[in-house]
Design an enzyme around this catalytic site. Structure first.
Site, mmCIF file in Angstrom:
data_model
loop_
_atom_site.group_PDB
_atom_site.id
_atom_site.type_symbol
_atom_site.label_atom_id
_atom_site.label_comp_id
_atom_site.label_asym_id
_atom_site.label_seq_id
_atom_site.Cartn_x
_atom_site.Cartn_y
_atom_site.Cartn_z
ATOM 1 C CB SER A 150 -0.706 -0.374 1.441
ATOM 2 O OG SER A 150 -1.993 0.948 0.886
ATOM 3 C CG ASP A 186 -2.931 3.770 -1.643
ATOM 4 O OD1 ASP A 186 -3.504 3.841 -2.563
ATOM 5 O OD2 ASP A 186 -2.918 3.425 -0.377
ATOM 6 C CG ASP A 218 -2.851 -0.203 -2.178
ATOM 7 O OD1 ASP A 218 -2.795 0.268 -1.825
ATOM 8 O OD2 ASP A 218 -3.099 -1.643 -1.770
ATOM 9 C CG ASP A 257 -6.191 1.028 -0.873
ATOM 10 O OD1 ASP A 257 -5.522 1.210 -1.020
ATOM 11 O OD2 ASP A 257 -6.295 -0.433 -0.140
#
Length: 447
Positions: free
Chosen positions: A102, A241, A243, A245
């Protein structure tokens, strides 16, 4: 019982240390594969990743693990976490895997798992996989070993899906958008989606080299998108960010718009359009009191959960809500995605901008946040400062000073020996004093 490997969002850690090794990735593939070998059909897993250097290693190890227990593997290459959730369901796969840490730096990596419905695994599934990690798995006979293939059209499938979240009459013509992809998983798909809808796109954080993911860019380092938005004279800035999400927005003046403001916008817009289900929005205990008051003024509820997007999602599913999220930028819009999706949420914001004809600085600041202070107190491992009477008294006295004009939230970290002390209220000095007093009590009790 405490879990050894799974945390609040999958398995995460520093690469080649502790949990994040090639051996561990292979074992997780074997354990998760065995757990989802159900029925007599040919089993399939979809594996995606972000742009970390270690992604190659982790992907190869997980392919080995899944194929060794008889699962076929489909690899997508770098794609956002919500894209893997979507493809898992669309391809009728038994399991989805996102290799990502992440918003963490490139030295870390992680494994997020999705079930065949595209939702993150339940506690029961994670516990079963942990048990298989401890006991080992039955390997497939030679004729039953799985196959692996890489698909080339995954990016296009996801771009098409996120564009479908808007009605066909919405175009972004005339909008100039600055987009920061954090040198992460959305570096190709997010700018392409905005461009295909007609926007003029200024990009940053779209040149990953394996080591620069989240490095001074993205939703956790807003200086880059703030400067770029103002310098390009853009109408709005979008920051994702690693990833993708998570979403944070900046207006045309470079001012931050956090997840609470985004939830206020989407929730109120969907309510006005008759699309909001559940009569409100789901957020965590960390969301600002200003959001709660704004929604109440619209006749809407704010339902609070523990910190973590999985807790938000569980409450949304259980109680029939379709809009939820976190102050940090996770936006869950269940009409369009089964997990947080920064690109889908950004498109909802852009659609509202187009419909209103207002500048972002006017549209996106819907309420004034009340003063909020968060401080962390580290304590010696093994001690339990929150159980001390002196700490309980300090917390009760702090709550008493606010009455119904503020809140105190005390939250032990789930990953380190830290107590997080948050307070918010209408008077900034009182908020600061309450937090300091409680922190002092915790420090003294912890020795």
């Amino acid at each position: 019982m405490a879990r050894q490997y799974f945390g609040t969002d999958g398995i995460r850690g520093r690469i080649n240390a502790d949990k994040m090794t090639a051996d561990m990735a292979m074992r997780v593939g074997q354990a998760a594969g065995c757990h989802f070998l159900r029925g007599d059909h040919r089993h399939r897993v979809v594996i995606g990743k972000d742009t970390r250097l270690s992604g190659y290693m982790m992907e190869s190890a997980m392919v080995a693990g899944f194929t060794s227990v008889g699962m076929d593997v489909v690899m997508t290459g770098p794609l956002p976490t919500p894209a893997i959730a979507m493809l898992t369901r669309e391809m009728r796969a038994d399991l989805g895997v996102m290799i990502s840490a992440s918003h963490n730096p490139y030295e870390d990596n992680g494994i997020k798992l999705f079930g065949p419905d595209g939702f993150k695994l339940s506690d029961e599934d994670e516990a079963a996989i942990e048990a298989l990690l401890a006991s080992g798995c039955q390997l497939a006979d030679a004729p039953d070993v799985g196959r692996a293939r890489r698909i080339d059209d995954a990016r296009g499938r996801y771009i098409h899906a996120v564009k479908q979240s808007l009605s066909n009459d919405i175009r972004l013509d005339g909008l100039k958008i600055a987009v920061d992809c954090a040198n992460g998983a959305a570096y190709q798909v997010a700018p392409s989606a905005f461009w295909e809808l007609g926007a003029q796109v200024v990009t940053l954080g779209t040149n990953p080299n394996g080591k620069n993911i989240n490095h001074n860019v993205g939703s956790t380092h807003l200086e880059a998108i703030q400067s770029a938005t103002v310098a390009a004279n853009a109408d709005i800035g979008i920051a994702l960010d690693g990833d993708a999400d998570r979403l944070i927005v900046v207006d045309e003046k470079g001012e931050k718009v956090d997840g609470d403001q985004i939830m206020a916008l989407i929730g109120s817009q969907w309510a006005a359009d008759g699309r909001l289900r559940g009569g409100g929005v789901v957020a965590t205990v960390m969301s600002n009191l200003g959001l709660e008051r704004f929604l109440q003024g619209k006749g809407l509820d704010l339902v609070r959960t523990k910190v973590g997007d999985r807790h938000v999602l569980e409450t949304m599913k259980a109680k029939g809500y379709n809009v939820g999220g976190e102050q940090s930028g996770h936006m869950i819009l269940l009409d369009h995605a089964t997990t947080g999706d920064g690109t889908v949420a950004a498109l909802q914001v852009l659609a509202a901008l187009v419909k209103s004809g207002k500048p972002a600085s006017e549209l996106l600041h819907l309420f004034d946040p009340v003063p909020q202070v968060l401080k962390n107190v580290r304590y010696p491992s093994g001690s339990a400062p929150l159980e001390a009477d002196s700490v309980k008294r300090a917390i009760a006295e702090g709550e008493g000073r606010f009455g119904d004009k503020g809140r105190v939230v005390i939250r032990p970290s789930g990953t380190e020996p830290v107590i997080r002390v948050m307070a918010e209220g209408d008077d900034a000095d009182t908020v600061e004093d309450v937090v300091d007093t409680i922190c002092g009590a915790v420090e003294k009790a912890a020795g």
